[in-house]
Structures are given as structure tokens and as C-alpha cells.
Design a protein around this motif. Structure first.
Motif, PDB file in Angstrom:
ATOM      1  N   VAL A 130       0.836  -1.204   0.000  1.00 56.73           N
ATOM      2  CA  VAL A 130       0.000   0.000   0.000  1.00 56.73           C
ATOM      3  C   VAL A 130       0.871   1.255   0.000  1.00 56.73           C
ATOM      4  O   VAL A 130       1.649   1.491   0.914  1.00 56.73           O
ATOM      5  CB  VAL A 130      -0.948   0.014   1.219  1.00 56.73           C
ATOM      6  CG1 VAL A 130      -1.750   1.315   1.244  1.00 56.73           C
ATOM      7  CG2 VAL A 130      -1.884  -1.182   1.165  1.00 56.73           C
ATOM      8  N   LYS A 131       0.712   2.052  -1.039  1.00 57.41           N
ATOM      9  CA  LYS A 131       1.438   3.325  -1.129  1.00 57.41           C
ATOM     10  C   LYS A 131       0.708   4.413  -0.355  1.00 57.41           C
ATOM     11  O   LYS A 131       1.320   5.236   0.328  1.00 57.41           O
ATOM     12  CB  LYS A 131       1.591   3.724  -2.597  1.00 57.41           C
ATOM     13  CG  LYS A 131       2.446   4.951  -2.817  1.00 57.41           C
ATOM     14  CD  LYS A 131       2.644   5.210  -4.300  1.00 57.41           C
ATOM     15  CE  LYS A 131       3.549   6.408  -4.538  1.00 57.41           C
ATOM     16  NZ  LYS A 131       3.743   6.657  -5.993  1.00 57.41           N
ATOM     17  N   SER A 132      -0.610   4.439  -0.450  1.00 57.17           N
ATOM     18  CA  SER A 132      -1.417   5.404   0.305  1.00 57.17           C
ATOM     19  C   SER A 132      -2.815   4.820   0.504  1.00 57.17           C
ATOM     20  O   SER A 132      -3.241   3.921  -0.235  1.00 57.17           O
ATOM     21  CB  SER A 132      -1.516   6.754  -0.421  1.00 57.17           C
ATOM     22  OG  SER A 132      -2.191   6.600  -1.659  1.00 57.17           O
ATOM     23  N   ALA A 133      -3.523   5.335   1.509  1.00 56.97           N
ATOM     24  CA  ALA A 133      -4.865   4.830   1.809  1.00 56.97           C
ATOM     25  C   ALA A 133      -5.740   5.938   2.365  1.00 56.97           C
ATOM     26  O   ALA A 133      -5.245   6.899   2.977  1.00 56.97           O
ATOM     27  CB  ALA A 133      -4.790   3.670   2.804  1.00 56.97           C
ATOM     28  N   GLN A 134      -7.043   5.816   2.135  1.00 48.75           N
ATOM     29  CA  GLN A 134      -8.047   6.704   2.717  1.00 48.75           C
ATOM     30  C   GLN A 134      -9.166   5.845   3.298  1.00 48.75           C
ATOM     31  O   GLN A 134      -9.591   4.877   2.663  1.00 48.75           O
ATOM     32  CB  GLN A 134      -8.624   7.665   1.660  1.00 48.75           C
ATOM     33  CG  GLN A 134      -7.629   8.681   1.131  1.00 48.75           C
ATOM     34  CD  GLN A 134      -8.256   9.609   0.109  1.00 48.75           C
ATOM     35  OE1 GLN A 134      -9.345   9.334  -0.399  1.00 48.75           O
ATOM     36  NE2 GLN A 134      -7.584  10.701  -0.200  1.00 48.75           N
ATOM     37  N   VAL A 135      -9.639   6.226   4.477  1.00 45.93           N
ATOM     38  CA  VAL A 135     -10.710   5.475   5.139  1.00 45.93           C
ATOM     39  C   VAL A 135     -11.797   6.459   5.572  1.00 45.93           C
ATOM     40  O   VAL A 135     -11.507   7.448   6.246  1.00 45.93           O
ATOM     41  CB  VAL A 135     -10.181   4.694   6.361  1.00 45.93           C
ATOM     42  CG1 VAL A 135     -11.329   3.966   7.062  1.00 45.93           C
ATOM     43  CG2 VAL A 135      -9.097   3.706   5.944  1.00 45.93           C
ATOM     44  N   ARG A 136     -13.029   6.174   5.159  1.00 44.73           N
ATOM     45  CA  ARG A 136     -14.153   7.035   5.527  1.00 44.73           C
ATOM     46  C   ARG A 136     -15.286   6.189   6.104  1.00 44.73           C
ATOM     47  O   ARG A 136     -15.523   5.069   5.650  1.00 44.73           O
ATOM     48  CB  ARG A 136     -14.672   7.821   4.317  1.00 44.73           C
ATOM     49  CG  ARG A 136     -13.704   8.864   3.772  1.00 44.73           C
ATOM     50  CD  ARG A 136     -14.375   9.677   2.684  1.00 44.73           C
ATOM     51  NE  ARG A 136     -14.859   8.821   1.600  1.00 44.73           N
ATOM     52  CZ  ARG A 136     -15.798   9.179   0.729  1.00 44.73           C
ATOM     53  NH1 ARG A 136     -16.394  10.354   0.838  1.00 44.73           N
ATOM     54  NH2 ARG A 136     -16.157   8.358  -0.243  1.00 44.73           N
ATOM     55  N   LYS A 137     -15.976   6.756   7.076  1.00 44.46           N
ATOM     56  CA  LYS A 137     -17.126   6.087   7.683  1.00 44.46           C
ATOM     57  C   LYS A 137     -18.409   6.672   7.095  1.00 44.46           C
ATOM     58  O   LYS A 137     -18.637   7.879   7.171  1.00 44.46           O
ATOM     59  CB  LYS A 137     -17.095   6.259   9.207  1.00 44.46           C
ATOM     60  CG  LYS A 137     -15.855   5.653   9.844  1.00 44.46           C
ATOM     61  CD  LYS A 137     -15.991   5.491  11.344  1.00 44.46           C
ATOM     62  CE  LYS A 137     -15.936   6.794  12.080  1.00 44.46           C
ATOM     63  NZ  LYS A 137     -15.927   6.593  13.557  1.00 44.46           N
ATOM     64  N   LEU A 138     -19.218   5.798   6.509  1.00 41.20           N
ATOM     65  CA  LEU A 138     -20.492   6.199   5.924  1.00 41.20           C
ATOM     66  C   LEU A 138     -21.603   5.580   6.763  1.00 41.20           C
ATOM     67  O   LEU A 138     -21.907   4.393   6.631  1.00 41.20           O
ATOM     68  CB  LEU A 138     -20.585   5.726   4.468  1.00 41.20           C
ATOM     69  CG  LEU A 138     -19.436   6.153   3.543  1.00 41.20           C
ATOM     70  CD1 LEU A 138     -19.626   5.579   2.146  1.00 41.20           C
ATOM     71  CD2 LEU A 138     -19.328   7.672   3.480  1.00 41.20           C
ATOM     72  N   PHE A 139     -22.162   6.374   7.645  1.00 39.13           N
ATOM     73  CA  PHE A 139     -23.156   5.864   8.592  1.00 39.13           C
ATOM     74  C   PHE A 139     -24.443   5.482   7.876  1.00 39.13           C
ATOM     75  O   PHE A 139     -24.797   6.086   6.862  1.00 39.13           O
ATOM     76  CB  PHE A 139     -23.422   6.921   9.668  1.00 39.13           C
ATOM     77  CG  PHE A 139     -22.304   7.059  10.646  1.00 39.13           C
ATOM     78  CD1 PHE A 139     -22.181   6.184  11.717  1.00 39.13           C
ATOM     79  CD2 PHE A 139     -21.336   8.046  10.485  1.00 39.13           C
ATOM     80  CE1 PHE A 139     -21.151   6.309  12.622  1.00 39.13           C
ATOM     81  CE2 PHE A 139     -20.300   8.165  11.380  1.00 39.13           C
ATOM     82  CZ  PHE A 139     -20.201   7.289  12.463  1.00 39.13           C
ATOM     83  N   PRO A 140     -25.102   4.418   8.373  1.00 39.35           N
ATOM     84  CA  PRO A 140     -24.849   3.789   9.682  1.00 39.35           C
ATOM     85  C   PRO A 140     -23.932   2.569   9.664  1.00 39.35           C
ATOM     86  O   PRO A 140     -23.467   2.162  10.706  1.00 39.35           O
ATOM     87  CB  PRO A 140     -26.261   3.369  10.116  1.00 39.35           C
ATOM     88  CG  PRO A 140     -26.932   3.026   8.824  1.00 39.35           C
ATOM     89  CD  PRO A 140     -26.408   4.005   7.814  1.00 39.35           C
ATOM     90  N   SER A 141     -23.615   1.981   8.481  1.00 40.93           N
ATOM     91  CA  SER A 141     -22.981   0.662   8.527  1.00 40.93           C
ATOM     92  C   SER A 141     -21.981   0.378   7.406  1.00 40.93           C
ATOM     93  O   SER A 141     -21.658  -0.772   7.155  1.00 40.93           O
ATOM     94  CB  SER A 141     -24.064  -0.428   8.500  1.00 40.93           C
ATOM     95  OG  SER A 141     -24.850  -0.312   7.318  1.00 40.93           O
ATOM     96  N   THR A 142     -21.473   1.406   6.721  1.00 43.90           N
ATOM     97  CA  THR A 142     -20.556   1.173   5.594  1.00 43.90           C
ATOM     98  C   THR A 142     -19.215   1.849   5.847  1.00 43.90           C
ATOM     99  O   THR A 142     -19.149   3.016   6.232  1.00 43.90           O
ATOM    100  CB  THR A 142     -21.158   1.710   4.280  1.00 43.90           C
ATOM    101  OG1 THR A 142     -22.370   1.019   3.999  1.00 43.90           O
ATOM    102  CG2 THR A 142     -20.195   1.493   3.124  1.00 43.90           C
ATOM    103  N   LEU A 143     -18.137   1.096   5.610  1.00 40.78           N
ATOM    104  CA  LEU A 143     -16.786   1.626   5.701  1.00 40.78           C
ATOM    105  C   LEU A 143     -16.205   1.689   4.288  1.00 40.78           C
ATOM    106  O   LEU A 143     -16.161   0.695   3.570  1.00 40.78           O
ATOM    107  CB  LEU A 143     -15.906   0.723   6.578  1.00 40.78           C
ATOM    108  CG  LEU A 143     -14.499   1.243   6.863  1.00 40.78           C
ATOM    109  CD1 LEU A 143     -14.559   2.468   7.768  1.00 40.78           C
ATOM    110  CD2 LEU A 143     -13.650   0.152   7.513  1.00 40.78           C
TER     111      LEU A 143
END
Length: 298
Positions: A130-143
Motif C-alpha cells: 500500500v502506497k497510500s490509503a483513505q478510510v471514511r465512515k459512511l453511517f450507519p454501517s458502511t466503511l
């Protein structure tokens, strides 16, 4: 608009502190007399969860429950619909789902509410692929996970072992599968960090493309190329690109790399030195001897 009231002016208007407290008390009494819909269910659920968690923590079955249902906060959040049900991954090519989930710290008991997105990103970027990563929380139940993978670029050999490296020299695989066999090979200490320079130089020389079997970094200063016919090309420390262009010109004009030679030394900027094979050297010596003999008779 925020309005500020002075206590003395309120008293002059007939209000007292007791009256104000009585008004608040009256509102509380009305709230208790007619609570909002669903309040009882929420309080009951919270009490039930608290009772279960407390009892489990003080009992012998807590470790098993934690594995099966997760941490107390996750248990409570999942009860209200915040369990991670979907992980949407973008940019995945070589990484498996299992590696992504493990690096991001996502399990079947994780709740989106208490998942640390920044820690998940850092965990993903610790993976060599992995060179770079982004993580977002999309409520109510999706990552949502977006990654940029390092692409396999070359094979690096040192101390008898071979690894797959990315263009920036990071080792991304210690095991070389058959599908990586066609990648360029660089050899020696430090060759991983400088692989891109020699791979690019060879790629820019059509006469050598496909003929180089390996590039060895000598004393971490300069490169030797080994061709498919065993010929070794010694390149200079400075301007190896220009030396390759000169060699390509010699190849176009006289097919020098097809001759019976062992090596070509391109380290001098104004000349190329060829080392003949034993047979070729013996034949050349014999030819010179005969030429000299004929010249003597003359």
C-alpha cells in the motif's frame, strides 16, 4: 440571537429565583408525566446492555464473549444498528480482502461508531503493497476504503535471495511467483533503491530491450549488464545513459554484440573496449602472427 439577562432587572419585573426554579421543576414534572415516545425502550435496552456487560466482565466467560461479540462499546453500538456491514474497497489489485480487513482492524464485531478511521488508515499504509490509503465512515454501517497499491516493478537479488520490489524500491513480496519471472532483475546491495534508473535507461535503448538478463550494481557506484548471450556490458558511474546510446550505435553499425566476445567496457567516454573469448583471442593472435610473417617475407 443570544440574549443575556441581568438578575436584578428580572427581580424588578416581578421574577424571582424561586419562580425560575419552579418553572424548570414544572417542566421536568410535565416531561416525566408524558415522556417522549420510545424513551422507555431505549432506557430498557441501555440497562439490559449495561447489566449484561457488567455480569460478563465479572464472570469467567468474558474472554469468550469479547471474541464473539466484541468490546462493550461495540456491543452497544451494534445493538443500535451501527455494526460494520459493508466494506467498500477501491484500488485493490494484489491485496486480499483478509489482509485489508486485518490491517484496518475490521472484524465481524466492529461497530462503525467506535472504529478509528485514522488508525485504520495508518494500519493499511504499513502494508508494503500500500502506497497510500483513505478510510471514511459512511453511517450507519458502511466503511469506505480507498487504496493505492505499489505495482511490481523489478526483482531484487541479494545474499542469495530474490524479492519483488516496487519502483521506489520497497519490497512488496518475498516470494517470487511465476507471474513475476519476466520482471527486470537487479543484483547487489543498494540496487533496490536505484533499480528505476537502470530499468529506464535500458528501456530507452531499443537495441538492448529484451536482451538484458540482469543488472548488477558494483560497489553501489555503477552498473554491469549481463545480456542473453552472456556478454557483460560495463557501464560508467557517470552518464550510463549516454554509454548505452553509444553501444546501441555500434550494434546498429556492426552487430558487435553478436561477435565472439565476453565483455564490452564502456567506461571510457570516447571508446569501447572488447574482451574476446579464448577461442576468438587465439584466432586473432594466429591471424596477426600470419599477417606479420607474410609481411616479413615481403
Amino acid at each position: 440571537m443570544l440574549r443575556l439577562f441581568n438578575l436584578s432587572s428580572l427581580r424588578q419585573a416581578g421574577f424571582t429565583t424561586r419562580t425560575f426554579v419552579d418553572q424548570r421543576s414544572s417542566r421536568l414534572q410535565r416531561l416525566l408525566a408524558k415522556p417522549p415516545r420510545g424513551l422507555g425502550l431505549m432506557l430498557s435496552a441501555a440497562f439490559l446492555v449495561g447489566t449484561i456487560v457488567y455480569g460478563a466482565q465479572t464472570g469467567p466467560v468474558w474472554p469468550q464473549m469479547k471474541v464473539q461479540y466484541g468490546a462493550p462499546l461495540d456491543m452497544a453500538a451494534n445493538l443500535f444498528g451501527f455494526r460494520v456491514e459493508t466494506v467498500a474497497v477501491t484500488g485493490q489489485r494484489e491485496l486480499t480482502d483478509q489482509k485489508i480487513f486485518a490491517a484496518a482492524g475490521v472484524t465481524n464485531t466492529s461497530s462503525l461508531l467506535f472504529l478509528d478511521a485514522e488508525a485504520a488508515r495508518e494500519g493499511l499504509e504499513k502494508l508494503p503493497l500500500v502506497k497510500s490509503a483513505q478510510v471514511r465512515k459512511l453511517f450507519p454501517s458502511t466503511l469506505s476504503v480507498t487504496i493505492e497499491e505499489r505495482a511490481p516493478y523489478a526483482l531484487w537479488q541479494r545474499d542469495g535471495s530474490v524479492s519483488v520490489i516496487a519502483e521506489d524500491g520497497v519490497v512488496i513480496e518475498d516470494h517470487v511467483e511465476a507471474r513475476f519471472a519476466a520482471l527486470p532483475l537487479v543484483v547487489g546491495e543498494g540496487a533496490d533503491k536505484r533499480a528505476s534508473e537502470i530499468v529506464a535507461a535500458v528501456a530507452a535503448t531499443p537495441e538492448l530491450t529484451g536482451r538484458v538478463r540482469g543488472a548488477t550494481l558494483v560497489s553501489q557506484r555503477r552498473w554491469n549488464l549481463t545480456l542473453d548471450n552472456g556478454v557483460v556490458v560495463r557501464l560508467p558511474e557517470d552518464n550510463p545513459d549516454q554509454a548505452l546510446k553509444s553501444l546501441a550505435s555500434l550494434e546498429r553499425k556492426g552487430k558487435v554484440l553478436e561477435k565472439d566476445i565476453l565483455a564490452v567496457d564502456m567506461r571510457m567516454p570516447d571508446r569501447a573496449t572488447f574482451r574476446l573469448s579464448e577461442q576468438a583471442a587465439a584466432a586473432r593472435a594466429d591471424a596477426l602472427s600470419k599477417k606479420k610473417a607474410k609481411g616479413g617475407k615481403a
